[in-house]
Enzyme design. Structure first.
Site, PDB file in Angstrom:
ATOM      1  N   HIS A 147       0.806  -1.220   0.000  1.00  0.00           N
ATOM      2  CA  HIS A 147       0.000   0.000   0.000  1.00  0.00           C
ATOM      3  C   HIS A 147       0.844   1.278   0.000  1.00  0.00           C
ATOM      4  O   HIS A 147       0.680   2.162  -0.844  1.00  0.00           O
ATOM      5  CB  HIS A 147      -0.946  -0.035   1.219  1.00  0.00           C
ATOM      6  CG  HIS A 147      -1.804   1.173   1.347  1.00  0.00           C
ATOM      7  ND1 HIS A 147      -1.455   2.248   2.131  1.00  0.00           N
ATOM      8  CD2 HIS A 147      -2.980   1.492   0.764  1.00  0.00           C
ATOM      9  CE1 HIS A 147      -2.393   3.165   2.041  1.00  0.00           C
ATOM     10  NE2 HIS A 147      -3.337   2.731   1.222  1.00  0.00           N
ATOM     11  N   ARG A 253      -7.703   3.131 -10.134  1.00  0.00           N
ATOM     12  CA  ARG A 253      -8.051   2.174  -9.071  1.00  0.00           C
ATOM     13  C   ARG A 253      -9.158   2.817  -8.250  1.00  0.00           C
ATOM     14  O   ARG A 253      -8.896   3.671  -7.404  1.00  0.00           O
ATOM     15  CB  ARG A 253      -6.851   1.930  -8.152  1.00  0.00           C
ATOM     16  CG  ARG A 253      -5.719   1.098  -8.746  1.00  0.00           C
ATOM     17  CD  ARG A 253      -4.616   0.976  -7.706  1.00  0.00           C
ATOM     18  NE  ARG A 253      -3.625  -0.012  -8.006  1.00  0.00           N
ATOM     19  CZ  ARG A 253      -2.406   0.254  -8.515  1.00  0.00           C
ATOM     20  NH1 ARG A 253      -2.051   1.485  -8.784  1.00  0.00           N
ATOM     21  NH2 ARG A 253      -1.553  -0.715  -8.729  1.00  0.00           N
ATOM     22  N   CYS A 523      -0.530  -2.559 -16.493  1.00  0.00           N
ATOM     23  CA  CYS A 523      -0.658  -1.475 -15.530  1.00  0.00           C
ATOM     24  C   CYS A 523      -0.031  -1.795 -14.178  1.00  0.00           C
ATOM     25  O   CYS A 523      -0.261  -1.081 -13.214  1.00  0.00           O
ATOM     26  CB  CYS A 523      -2.117  -1.067 -15.365  1.00  0.00           C
ATOM     27  SG  CYS A 523      -3.161  -2.423 -14.829  1.00  0.00           S
TER      28      CYS A 523
HETATM   29  C1  PEP Z   1      -1.593  -5.356 -10.471  1.00  0.00           C
HETATM   30  O1  PEP Z   1      -1.944  -6.310  -9.775  1.00  0.00           O
HETATM   31  O2  PEP Z   1      -0.564  -5.354 -11.192  1.00  0.00           O
HETATM   32  C2  PEP Z   1      -2.392  -4.119 -10.478  1.00  0.00           C
HETATM   33  C3  PEP Z   1      -2.107  -3.113 -11.272  1.00  0.00           C
HETATM   34  O3  PEP Z   1      -3.412  -4.041  -9.589  1.00  0.00           O
HETATM   35  P1  PEP Z   1      -3.239  -3.726  -8.009  1.00  0.00           P
HETATM   36  O4  PEP Z   1      -1.821  -3.301  -7.790  1.00  0.00           O
HETATM   37  O5  PEP Z   1      -4.229  -2.671  -7.714  1.00  0.00           O
HETATM   38  O6  PEP Z   1      -3.572  -5.049  -7.398  1.00  0.00           O
END
Ligand code: PEP
Ligand code: MG
Length: 568
Positions: A147, A253, A523
């Protein structure tokens, strides 16, 4: 004694600036010499202008990560560092300030104009106000995609995570590191580029974008094949994304839109509600704030593509941890404290990252996906009416492993689009696609592509699930793995081409076989890493998306990947 980042780490006598006395590092008052990065860009432009090099040659000579020096404050290279703890370089740049262990205290001090470093065991969404207020963030636990790391990178703030040398006692406002005990108000500097915590206040170089920066990135844009988008969760992120040249938003997000104190309460009520009616009541509050945020982002992006991802909150990040919070939510949901405790216990998970998150939430509680789809469509219609420019809308479903999951959520989105069309008498064009972030999704990509109009590889979760290493806990053992040569580098930073990369190649090939024109993006945090970008170019992706402050690095790295793949 130099480490791999070239930083002098020779231990020095302590140079503590006492809390309360305004630290005025002497070098900060003098003009600092031109940064290394400015000098390199200036030399590149001069050598092209004078005909000594072609643009292609000059571009290949610039280390992309050097651009960080122009985008973030950095510690004056001449400064003698006294390193008291090491961790992961989770978000680049440097900052100094008074230590605080409390997000609310960070906010209060920042309001008084003081500089604060927020130190936590780890951060969660309820710390967001303190993270905004702090100049830098340190966590004792966590990795490169936990986080604190993801949020700090999005904010462009320095962050060190997984600083295992630090013992943090948040309750008593004390930490120990490097044989020292530091308390609230003591001053430290953090270097998020090197992953270090230093004693005292270090002099900084300030970020500065010289005209050569624009010239060189303009050249890069003419050579790259990969499109570059940004991960942007808020209107501020979207503004930064455009300033750095992003060609769209590759990941919004939506759970990050709820980090504000008032909003998080509504999210918690929604999650903890026992009945659909109560959940719908909390969703009604969220609908209006989401609609407003989406409208602002669509406005800012002005017809460029925007990928909005439906909610993907790992529940441990969102459930209230202390009794007071739980009691307040119980009251607003009309539940007894005992019932609330039972409901919270029901939702407690041993392994939240593999638990009730992603599309699983939308499948169990379809009204959540309906609320989000409604907010997206109503915002898009309002912006199109207002500006006359069509919103380039992509709706993305997270954590899909099977086509059936995607189909269920897709049906809800389409039904909501039809309902909004009927109510408002306006249509919006949109595409529905999915994150590919589980090994099964890569293998089943051929089938999933029958329903998905685009894929976005989520390499944070794909790395976590392919290796079976928790992205939040890997910090405790990855250091030993790298030291002992088990892994050459942290796979959460740079893509593991042989394993995770192979899964991506399979996903690309199978997805394109079913749907030749499918849009393929990425992403995960790897989207800002130059070595990974070369891999994504080679794997044939159409675009990558990274945090706004990584966009310039990605533009240059993508040009270099194209130039190296097709030599001059
Ligand atoms: C990922 O899992 O690469 C992603 C972009 O989503 P998050 O980091 O929000 O899980
Ligand atoms: Mg993910």
């Amino acid at each position: 004694m130099r480490n791999e980042t070239g930083v002098d780490e020779t231990p020095r006598p302590r140079s503590r600036v006492k809390a309360g006395s305004a630290p005025t590092p002497s070098a900060a008052r003098q003009p600092l010499p031109e940064s290394r990065a400015s000098a390199v860009l200036r030399a590149a432009v001069e050598s092209v202008t004078s005909g000594r090099q072609t643009r292609e040659e000059a571009l290949l000579d610039i280390p992309p990560l050097m651009l960080d020096e122009l985008l973030h404050p950095m510690i004056d290279p001449a400064f003698q560092r006294c390193v008291i703890a090491r961790g992961l370089p989770a978000s680049p740049g440097a900052a100094w300030g008074e230590i605080t262990f409390s997000p609310s205290e960070a906010e209060r001090l920042a309001d008084e104009g003081r500089r604060v470093i927020l130190v936590r065991v780890e951060t969660s969404p309820e710390d967001i106000h303190g993270m905004h207020a702090a100049t830098g963030i340190v966590t004792a636990r966590g990795g490169r995609t936990s986080h604190a790391a993801v949020v700090a990178r999005g904010m462009g703030k320095p962050c060190v995570t997984g600083a295992g040398d630090i013992r943090v006692d948040e309750r008593n406002g004390v930490m120990t590191a490097g044989g020292m005990t530091l308390k609230t108000g003591d001053i430290v500097t953090i270097d998020g580029t090197a992953g270090q915590v230093l004693d005292g206040a270090a002099p900084m170089t300030e970020p500065d974008l010289p005209p050569d920066f624009t010239t060189v990135l303009g050249w890069a844009d003419t050579f790259r094949r990969l499109r570059i988008r940004a991960n942007a969760d808020t209107p501020d992120d979207a503004i930064a994304a455009r300033r750095f040249g992003a060609e769209g938003v590759g990941l919004c997000r939506t759970e990050h839109m709820f980090f504000d104190a008032k909003r998080i309460r509504a999210v918690r009520e929604m999650i903890l509600a026992e009945t659909e009616d109560k959940r719908r009541a909390s969703l009604a509050t969220l609908l209006s704030v989401q609609r407003q945020d989406f409208a602002e982002i669509f406005h800012i992006m002005d017809g460029l593509p925007v990928t909005v991802r439906l909610l993907d909150p790992p529940l441990h990040e969102f459930l209230p941890k202390d009794e007071d919070d739980r009691a307040a939510i119980a009251e607003s949901l009309g539940m007894t404290p005992e019932k609330m405790r039972r409901r919270a216990a029901e939702l407690d998970e041993f392994n939240p990252m593999l638990g009730f998150r992603g599309c699983r939430l939308a499948i169990a509680y379809p009204e959540i996906a309906e609320m989000q789809a409604r907010a997206i469509f109503e915002a898009a219609i309002a912006v199109e009416r207002d500006t006359g420019t069509a919103v380039n809308l992509e709706i993305m479903v997270p954590l899909v492993a099977t086509r059936a999951e995607l189909d269920l959520v897709k049906a809800r989105i389409d039904a909501t689009a039809a309902a909004v069309r009927g109510e408002l008498g306006a249509t919006v064009q949109y595409q529905i696609g999915t994150m590919i972030e589980l090994p099964r999704a890569c293998l089943a990509a051929g089938d999933i592509a029958r329903s998905a109009e685009f894929f976005s590889f989520g390499t944070n979760d794909l790395t976590q699930t392919a290796f079976g290493m928790s992205r939040d806990d890997a910090g405790t053992f990855l250091g030993a793995y790298i030291l002992k040569g088990v892994l050459p580098f942290d796979p959460f930073t740079s893509i593991d081409a042989d394993g995770v990369g192979e899964l991506i190649r399979i996903g690309v090939e199978r997805g394109r076989k079913t749907r030749p024109g499918i849009k393929l993006g990425l992403c995960g945090e790897h989207g800002g890493d130059p070595a990974s970008i070369a891999f994504f170019h080679d794997a044939g992706l159409n675009y990558i998306s990274c945090s706004p402050y990584r966009v310039p690095i990605a533009r240059l790295a993508a040009a270099q990947a194209a130039l190296r793949a097709e030599p001059l």
